[in-house]
Design an enzyme around this catalytic site. Structure first.
Site, PDB file in Angstrom:
ATOM      1  CE  LYS A 250      32.987 -44.775 -51.489  1.00 27.24           C
ATOM      2  NZ  LYS A 250      31.618 -44.956 -52.016  1.00 27.24           N
TER       3      LYS A 250
HETATM    4  C1  LIG Z   1      30.446 -44.818 -51.218  1.00 26.61           C
HETATM    5  C2  LIG Z   1      29.214 -44.536 -51.969  1.00 26.61           C
HETATM    6  C3  LIG Z   1      28.076 -43.990 -51.334  1.00 26.61           C
HETATM    7  C4  LIG Z   1      28.014 -43.737 -49.850  1.00 26.61           C
HETATM    8  O1  LIG Z   1      28.885 -42.713 -49.415  1.00 26.61           O
HETATM    9  P1  LIG Z   1      29.308 -42.652 -47.882  1.00 26.61           P
HETATM   10  O2  LIG Z   1      30.325 -41.567 -47.813  1.00 26.61           O
HETATM   11  O3  LIG Z   1      29.868 -43.999 -47.529  1.00 26.61           O
HETATM   12  O4  LIG Z   1      28.080 -42.339 -47.103  1.00 26.61           O
HETATM   13  C5  LIG Z   1      26.962 -43.720 -52.116  1.00 26.61           C
HETATM   14  N1  LIG Z   1      26.946 -43.982 -53.438  1.00 26.61           N
HETATM   15  C6  LIG Z   1      28.014 -44.490 -54.075  1.00 26.61           C
HETATM   16  C7  LIG Z   1      27.915 -44.775 -55.531  1.00 26.61           C
HETATM   17  C8  LIG Z   1      29.186 -44.782 -53.376  1.00 26.61           C
HETATM   18  O5  LIG Z   1      30.242 -45.295 -54.029  1.00 26.61           O
END
Ligand SMILES: *Cc1c(COP(=O)(O)O)cnc(C)c1O
Length: 523
Positions: free
Chosen positions: A130
């Site tokens: 993120k």
């Molecule tokens: C948010 C997240 C996901 C999922 O991503 P999306 O965009 O919500 O599908 C997968 N792995 C981690 C570690 C995350 O923080």
């Protein structure tokens, strides 16, 4: 480039927003999501043969791609370059998102199996993917606010500065990444609600639904539906493609929750990047996998009073009931269900508006009936691009164990998977076994978090029930410091400060008010 809402279908259908408004508002006023009015198509020859693309650094790719969606009057070149350089300069790896080869871990018989690659997205300041999006979003917010608050603009505005209050709720790792992306920025305050026991994200929705409160504090959202986040994430699909594929085919396996990560890949493909397919890999919260199997998008049956329908899994950042970005994909998919005899010119609604009405009716059905079904043509369109799988906790733990112990026993370097990345890796392994793609496709699994962020799951998978062959090789239990980046290890044991918000929405509102209305409380 202008933006429209996925739900604006009738009188509002021709309404558009600038990038600045789309990014600062997050969600369209009708509850829909912002989509660009068109997706830029890249020249396939340039994409595959021009060194300006094929040999570009991560930051250069980002500058090129973002420019296609952000006009120079929204963000001039020099500013955009500064934003990109600051955002991805915060990553600790020179390649920003390196692509590494996984060791063989599927057993001796599979030694000739095609390799899997991991696109490591976790070298940012909070060690989760993120950061890619939230570093960019934070710097973009900051640019817009600074411009609005330039001395002359403030004077025109009666001396009042623009400031925003970002509010979000998270049980995954959005919170830390958001705070890191926004900290130190003047005119931005951040409140992130973390679960004390459990938290309902609906509380944040309710807060945004309170118009008076929302405008008084200029609430802004950073959740995964923000367009700038999706845009930022398209970059690494291009990057991984050039790192891995060139002349061969490539497919991506994406551990999926709110569908933001894999949607960014969809946009990269729509722009012309030759991606063979995406694997939508879910944990036991599998609404997307069920949709791709059946064409029915429905919340789980088990929504009895008192039972939390969200399953708590080893991959908590993917523990969702519905998938907030899926609405954007639907907007593109339902285009194919418009009847072939549909004549946009003769119809008072343009094709885009008709799509929006369809999407709006689907979203209404989620609220009123718990779900909806799409016609076979829409499902077929989805399945031509997306495969899917559901990976349970036992398979996640087994994969973490295998990718450690099988290489260890062979005297090779083990790879430590985090539980989210493991979901994508298992889905990719299964697909490779069953699909027999020929010529083989290069398979890239998205590595979404450092294993050091989820040490309990990782350490117990590796240290409990150790295989005999590992004991024979002198296996010693792995500890936190072995699997975590140093910065995380140094956090361990520091004092925690926690503001407990007791009484639901009222408590959240009071906490925000109390902080912002008290002069110089913590600034
Ligand atoms: C948010 C997240 C996901 C999922 O991503 P999306 O965009 O919500 O599908 C997968 N792995 C981690 C570690 C995350 O923080």
């Amino acid at each position: 480039m202008l933006y429209r809402s996925t739900r604006a279908g009738d009188a509002d259908g021709s309404r558009t927003w600038t990038l600045e408004d789309a990014v600062l508002q997050g969600l369209a006023p009708d509850g829909g999501l912002f989509v660009p009015v068109s997706v830029p198509a890249l020249d396939p020859r340039a994409l595959l043969a021009s060194p300006a693309w094929t040999d570009a650094s991560f930051a250069d790719l980002a500058k090129r791609i973002f420019r296609l969606y952000i006009d120079t009057d929204a963000v001039p070149d020099a500013a955009l370059h500064g934003i990109v350089d600051r955002s991805f300069g915060a990553f600790s790896h020179a390649d920003v998102t390196p692509v590494v080869r996984l060791p063989h871990a599927t057993g001796a018989a599979d030694a000739s199996a095609p390799p899997l690659w991991v696109l490591e997205l976790f070298h940012g300041p909070t060690h989760a993917f993120k950061d890619v999006a939230l570093q960019f979003l934070g710097n973009l917010f900051d640019f817009f606010l600074r411009r609005r608050n330039a001395a002359a603009a403030v004077q025109q505005h009666g001396g009042k500065r623009h400031a925003i209050t970002v509010v979000g709720a998270t049980s995954g790792d959005t919170g830390g990444a958001a705070i890191y992306g926004l900290r130190g920025k003047p005119d931005i305050q951040v409140f992130i609600l973390h679960p004390h026991k459990r938290i309902s994200p609906d509380m944040v929705k309710a807060l945004f639904g309170d118009e008076e409160f929302r405008s008084r504090y200029s609430l802004a959202a950073i959740n995964s539906i923000n367009w700038a986040r999706i845009l930022a994430q398209t970059t690494y699909y291009f990057y991984a493609y050039y790192a891995r594929a060139r002349a061969t085919r490539v497919q991506f396996s994406v551990p999926t929750g709110n569908f933001g990560d894999v949607l960014a890949g969809f946009y990269a493909r729509a722009m012309g990047l030759p991606v063979h397919r995406f694997v939508v890999a879910t944990n036991e919260n599998d609404i997307l996998h069920r949709f791709l199997q059946t064409g029915r998008y429905t919340k789980p049956e088990d929504t009895k009073a008192g039972v939390d329908p969200v399953k708590q899994t080893l991959s908590p950042a993917m523990d969702i009931l519905v998938s907030s970005n899926f609405e954007r994909l639907l907007w593109y998919l339902v285009g194919v269900s418009l009847s072939p005899s549909f004549n946009a010119a003769a119809d008072p609604l343009s094709g885009d508006n008709l799509r929006s009405l369809t999407v709006k009716s689907y979203m209404d059905q989620v609220k009123t009936a718990g779900g909806f079904s799409v016609p076979p043509s829409v499902l077929a369109a989805a399945r031509s691009i997306f495969a899917s799988d559901r990976v349970d906790d036992a398979s996640v733990a087994a994969a973490i164990q295998r990718y450690y112990h099988v290489p260890f026993q062979a005297g090779q370097t083990p790879y430590v998977l985090d539980p989210h990345t493991a979901v994508g890796v298992v889905a990719a392994e299964r697909l490779l076994k069953s699909s027999g793609d020929n010529p083989p496709v290069q398979t890239v699994c998205l590595g979404t978090a450092s294993p050091g962020k989820f040490p309990e799951a990782v350490l117990s998978a590796i240290n409990e029930s150790v295989p005999e062959a590992s004991k024979a090789r002198g296996f010693q239990p792995v500890v936190f410091g072995d699997i975590a980046p140093r910065a995380l290890v140094e956090l361990d044991g520091l004092p925690q400060r926690c503001v407990l918000v007791r009484t639901g929405l009222v408590g959240v509102r009071q906490t925000i008010q109390g902080t912002l209305d008290t002069p110089k409380s913590h600034l």
